[in-house]
Scaffold this active site. Structure first.
Site, PDB file in Angstrom:
ATOM      1  N   LEU A   1      51.321  79.948  69.443  1.00  0.00           N
ATOM      2  CA  LEU A   1      51.680  81.418  69.917  1.00  0.00           C
ATOM      3  C   LEU A   1      52.712  81.183  71.216  1.00  0.00           C
ATOM      4  CD1 LEU A   1      49.464  83.827  69.420  1.00  0.00           C
ATOM      5  CD2 LEU A   1      51.549  83.874  67.800  1.00  0.00           C
ATOM      6  N   TYR A   2      52.064  80.503  71.759  1.00  0.00           N
ATOM      7  CA  TYR A   2      53.161  78.786  73.218  1.00  0.00           C
ATOM      8  C   TYR A   2      54.456  79.059  72.633  1.00  0.00           C
ATOM      9  CZ  TYR A   2      53.871  75.731  76.647  1.00  0.00           C
ATOM     10  OH  TYR A   2      54.467  74.889  78.377  1.00  0.00           O
ATOM     11  N   SER A   3      54.780  78.724  71.745  1.00  0.00           N
ATOM     12  CA  SER A   3      55.974  78.263  71.478  1.00  0.00           C
ATOM     13  C   SER A   3      57.128  79.806  71.722  1.00  0.00           C
ATOM     14  CB  SER A   3      56.388  77.839  70.358  1.00  0.00           C
ATOM     15  OG  SER A   3      55.831  76.564  69.951  1.00  0.00           O
TER      16      SER A   3
ATOM     17  N   ILE B   1      49.221  74.938  69.039  1.00  0.00           N
ATOM     18  CA  ILE B   1      49.567  76.165  70.166  1.00  0.00           C
ATOM     19  C   ILE B   1      50.729  76.992  69.671  1.00  0.00           C
ATOM     20  CG2 ILE B   1      49.210  77.089  72.164  1.00  0.00           C
ATOM     21  CD1 ILE B   1      49.112  74.128  73.910  1.00  0.00           C
TER      22      ILE B   1
END
Lengths: 187, 263
Positions: B165-167, B163
């Protein structure tokens, strides 16, 4: 040996200075210079418009720039951020958020694209290189730069871009190269 | 579930906390842990149907809790939650921003900003702006008891291949915490982050779909299990909420059983 012009993505004085450096590499390379704001403002005074300009729009631009580099088939992606990404800074929370987000997006991209032979790295420079006046908002560091200079684009940043964009850096990915003259030394 | 007995020392007696996303999972665990230590807890949930049962459960155990339906992506809604809290309990000492929505696996090169980014940016970073700004006058009044606690993730430090773009969203929250620690420190208010891996409903659902995922996660975790939202994560949040952490600010405690050791 092939010599490919390095693509500079971004606007502002730092991006312009890097374009003027007219760098070439033996690997197809994109350097992302995010539109990091430099306007100091207390967190409690930030409006939605301020936050949109400092966070939402630069992040969207950076994501699109990363995607563009991948679509172009570039095998070297380098993002430039100010060291307040790691240190934080009073009255610059909105700016630090964007800088650190891009620094960590580099790690995500490195993990996801590594199998395709793409390396993704970050170079963290003194905030002043982005026009951020850290002295005006209080200390970012607890010590002066060990090298007594915060660096210049041509003498200090360009050589690191050359390194990270080269074939020699094939095993270097997800890293943050801190080039601030020895202010931020963590970890 | 922590019981409200003399085993708890009442470290937060007389203080009031808002916990966003407390209708389930990590937020619920944190809310229960703070309430067990004597705090008045506001369950700030997007839907009362999930928040009310948690508040009622805490009340049934002898704690003090109410539910306030809150949309953390809406500045006015967050302000109304804070106003309701202050009206009911006379102040606000602790703001915990935990709520989050999003996190669909994606390929970075194919990520769609509307589908993969908007929810995370809004419920993560924008909501930190809303909760922090709304809470600030009251945290400042609370002085050395004022606490802003942000629930982030180990992914905000190490990046994520699944994921991606979660980071960055979780990384941005940490950078804001560091900046606010510097900005609000002179008032005595501390700002810290908790980065858990816990048995949230989302993770448990993922485990049901893929038992191999659970096995892999537990195998790479030195303590061999996923954290309990109340006993494991709530206790770390309690540390940040209590006087025990009065000299700790701008920090992140990763509570994931030792899986990530990079700080």
């Amino acid at each position: 040996m092939v010599s490919i012009a390095v693509t500079i993505q971004g606007a502002g004085a730092l991006a312009d200075a890097l374009r003027a450096a007219d760098m070439h590499s033996d690997c197809a390379t994109t350097v992302v210079v995010p539109t990091i704001g430099c306007q100091a403002k207390p967190f409690t005074d930030l409006t939605d418009a301020d936050f949109d300009a400092a966070w939402e729009q630069p992040m969207r631009e950076a994501i699109v720039a990363f995607q563009g580099a991948h679509k172009a088939g570039h095998t070297r992606l380098i993002a430039i951020v100010p060291t307040i990404a790691m240190s934080g800074a009073p009255q610059l929370a909105h700016v630090a958020a964007t800088a650190e987000a891009i620094r960590v997006m580099v790690k995500s991209a490195a993990r996801q694209w590594g199998a395709d032979g793409i390396t993704v790295n970050c170079i963290a420079v003194a905030p002043e290189m982005f026009g951020i006046d850290t002295a005006a908002v209080g200390a970012v560091s607890i010590a002066p730069p060990a090298l007594a200079t915060k660096g210049t684009v041509v003498d200090d940043l360009v050589p690191l871009i050359r390194l990270a964009s080269s074939v020699d850096a094939h095993h270097l990915t997800g890293a943050t190269l801190t080039a601030d003259g020895g202010i931020w030394m963590a970890p | 579930m922590t019981n409200f007995s003399s085993a708890n020392s009442g470290r937060l007696a007389g203080r009031t906390a808002i916990v966003t996303g407390a209708g389930q999972g990590v937020g619920e665990g944190i809310a229960r842990r703070l309430a067990a230590e004597g705090a008045n807890v506001v369950i700030a949930a997007r839907r009362a149907v999930t928040g009310e049962p948690v508040a009622e459960s805490i009340q049934s155990l002898g704690g003090s809790a109410i539910c306030v339906e809150t949309d953390i992506t809406n500045r006015e809604s967050v302000a109304a939650c804070v106003a309701a809290t202050v009206q009911r309990f006379g102040g606000l000492h602790i703001m915990v921003h935990n709520a989050f929505r999003g996190g669909l696996p994606h390929k970075l090169e194919e990520a769609d900003l509307d589908r993969h980014w908007n929810h995370m940016s809004q419920t993560g970073v924008w909501a930190v702006l809303h909760t922090g700004q709304a809470a600030w006058p009251h945290l400042r009044d609370a002085g050395r008891h004022g606490r802003f606690i942000i629930v982030t993730s180990p992914s905000g430090v190490e990046g994520s291949a699944n994921i991606p773009l979660y980071s960055p969203v979780k990384a941005a929250e940490r950078a804001i915490a560091k900046s606010l620690a510097r900005e609000w420190g002179p008032s005595g208010v501390t700002v810290n982050c908790v980065a858990p891996v816990a048995a949230s409903p989302a993770l448990l659902t993922a485990f049901e779909r893929s038992p191999a995922l659970q096995a892999a996660l537990e195998a790479r975790t030195p303590l061999g299990r996923v954290g309990d939202p109340e006993a494991d994560i709530g206790s770390v949040a309690l540390f940040f909420a209590s006087d025990d952490s009065a000299y700790v600010t701008g920090q992140t405690i990763v509570c994931d059983g030792g899986s990530f050791l990079g700080l």
